[in-house]
Design a protein around this motif. Structure first.
Motif, PDB file in Angstrom:
ATOM      1  N   THR A  82       0.839  -1.192   0.000  1.00 13.98           N
ATOM      2  CA  THR A  82       0.000   0.000   0.000  1.00 13.98           C
ATOM      3  C   THR A  82       0.877   1.246   0.000  1.00 13.98           C
ATOM      4  O   THR A  82       2.101   1.153  -0.035  1.00 13.98           O
ATOM      5  CB  THR A  82      -0.941  -0.014   1.214  1.00 13.98           C
ATOM      6  OG1 THR A  82      -1.904   1.042   1.086  1.00 13.98           O
ATOM      7  CG2 THR A  82      -0.176   0.175   2.514  1.00 13.98           C
ATOM      8  N   VAL A  83       0.229   2.381   0.013  1.00 12.72           N
ATOM      9  CA  VAL A  83       0.967   3.647   0.000  1.00 12.72           C
ATOM     10  C   VAL A  83       0.738   4.400   1.298  1.00 12.72           C
ATOM     11  O   VAL A  83      -0.261   4.198   2.001  1.00 12.72           O
ATOM     12  CB  VAL A  83       0.565   4.514  -1.209  1.00 12.72           C
ATOM     13  CG1 VAL A  83       0.952   3.820  -2.509  1.00 12.72           C
ATOM     14  CG2 VAL A  83      -0.925   4.824  -1.171  1.00 12.72           C
ATOM     15  N   THR A  84       1.654   5.284   1.584  1.00 16.11           N
ATOM     16  CA  THR A  84       1.587   6.078   2.807  1.00 16.11           C
ATOM     17  C   THR A  84       0.253   6.805   2.913  1.00 16.11           C
ATOM     18  O   THR A  84      -0.209   7.424   1.945  1.00 16.11           O
ATOM     19  CB  THR A  84       2.735   7.098   2.832  1.00 16.11           C
ATOM     20  OG1 THR A  84       3.971   6.379   2.819  1.00 16.11           O
ATOM     21  CG2 THR A  84       2.676   7.976   4.061  1.00 16.11           C
ATOM     22  N   GLY A  85      -0.364   6.707   4.076  1.00 16.51           N
ATOM     23  CA  GLY A  85      -1.584   7.457   4.355  1.00 16.51           C
ATOM     24  C   GLY A  85      -2.881   6.783   3.992  1.00 16.51           C
ATOM     25  O   GLY A  85      -3.957   7.269   4.358  1.00 16.51           O
ATOM     26  N   LYS A  86      -2.831   5.667   3.308  1.00 14.72           N
ATOM     27  CA  LYS A  86      -4.066   4.995   2.888  1.00 14.72           C
ATOM     28  C   LYS A  86      -4.489   4.003   3.964  1.00 14.72           C
ATOM     29  O   LYS A  86      -3.868   2.941   4.136  1.00 14.72           O
ATOM     30  CB  LYS A  86      -3.859   4.283   1.560  1.00 14.72           C
ATOM     31  CG  LYS A  86      -5.121   3.682   0.994  1.00 14.72           C
ATOM     32  CD  LYS A  86      -4.880   3.095  -0.393  1.00 14.72           C
ATOM     33  CE  LYS A  86      -6.163   2.520  -0.954  1.00 14.72           C
ATOM     34  NZ  LYS A  86      -5.957   1.910  -2.283  1.00 14.72           N
ATOM     35  N   LYS A  87      -5.577   4.323   4.641  1.00 18.68           N
ATOM     36  CA  LYS A  87      -6.036   3.498   5.757  1.00 18.68           C
ATOM     37  C   LYS A  87      -6.233   2.050   5.357  1.00 18.68           C
ATOM     38  O   LYS A  87      -6.744   1.746   4.268  1.00 18.68           O
ATOM     39  CB  LYS A  87      -7.361   4.057   6.291  1.00 18.68           C
ATOM     40  CG  LYS A  87      -7.948   3.274   7.462  1.00 18.68           C
ATOM     41  CD  LYS A  87      -9.243   3.882   7.931  1.00 18.68           C
ATOM     42  CE  LYS A  87      -9.857   3.069   9.069  1.00 18.68           C
ATOM     43  NZ  LYS A  87     -11.138   3.653   9.559  1.00 18.68           N
TER      44      LYS A  87
END
Lengths: 112, 113
Positions: A13-18
């Motif tokens: 996943t990517v930073t900040g994606k819950k």
């Protein structure tokens, strides 16, 4: 078959994606916990739960949330994942505190 | 919790007994000795635990010295599938402990043909 089931097993996943990592056990265990495993640091406890609606912090709770609304489920929530949360995560449960701890197969999470 | 000391690695021939030592010289009277193992990156697997008496189950035997300062996990007939990292953990449940298991670095056991 008695087991602890985690999902997903792998996630990029990517930073900040819950994201939420689910954990479910079919053994009617009261105690459940989450660990993360990192090279050189071993397994460290994130959160634990003694029973429904009873949760508490482990050694490394920062950046994580948990809930225990049902006995069988203990999801781990990363509200805003960061790269330092890239790790191998394990959920575990036991019938009583000093008894055998059953672990799930692990969830490998990569945060870019 | 008491600190444990284990050798970082050991070898054992298939079919022979694997004896894995653990030193826990600061153990207190109400602390249990647990053994878990982890095969590659799978979830750790419980093996056995004890307080002061020797214990045996279908997987292994646990021998605890009389002074409780050390213990030995014995796999009586090691197989290739026993290749894993073995963790010796000393633990007492307490109100402020979180019931966490301190896995440490363990002993990497290699069973060879």
């Amino acid at each position: 078959e008695a087991q602890v089931t985690q999902n997903p097993r792998y996630l990029i996943t990517v930073t900040g994606k819950k994201l939420t990592v689910t954990c479910s056990q079919n053994m009617n265990h009261e105690y459940m916990s989450w660990y993360r495993q990192d090279p050189g640091l071993g397994l460290r406890q994130i959160y634990y739960s003694m029973n429904v609606e009873v949760t508490d912090k482990g050694d490394v709770p920062e950046g994580y949330k948990v809930s225990r609304k049902e006995k069988r489920n203990f999801p781990l929530i990363l509200e805003s994942p960061s790269p330092n949360q890239t790790s191998l995560y394990f959920c575990a449960s036991s019938f009583r505190v000093l008894g055998e701890l059953f672990f799930g197969e692990g969830s490998r999470l990569t945060v870019l | 919790d008491a600190k444990t000391t284990q050798p970082p690695s050991m070898d054992c021939a298939e079919g022979r007994a694997a004896n894995l030592p653990c030193n826990h010289s600061t153990i207190s009277g109400n602390e249990y000795v647990y053994w878990y193992r982890q095969i590659h990156s799978q979830g750790p697997q419980y093996i056995i635990h004890g307080l002061k008496n020797n214990e045996t189950n279908e997987m292994a035997s646990l021998i605890i010295t009389e002074d409780r300062k050390s213990s030995t996990l014995i796999l009586p007939h090691a197989t290739l599938r026993d290749t894993a990292v073995y963790y010796c953990i000393v633990r007492v449940a307490g109100a402020n402990s979180g019931y966490a298991l301190n896995f440490g670095k363990g002993t990497s056991l290699l069973v060879t043909p």
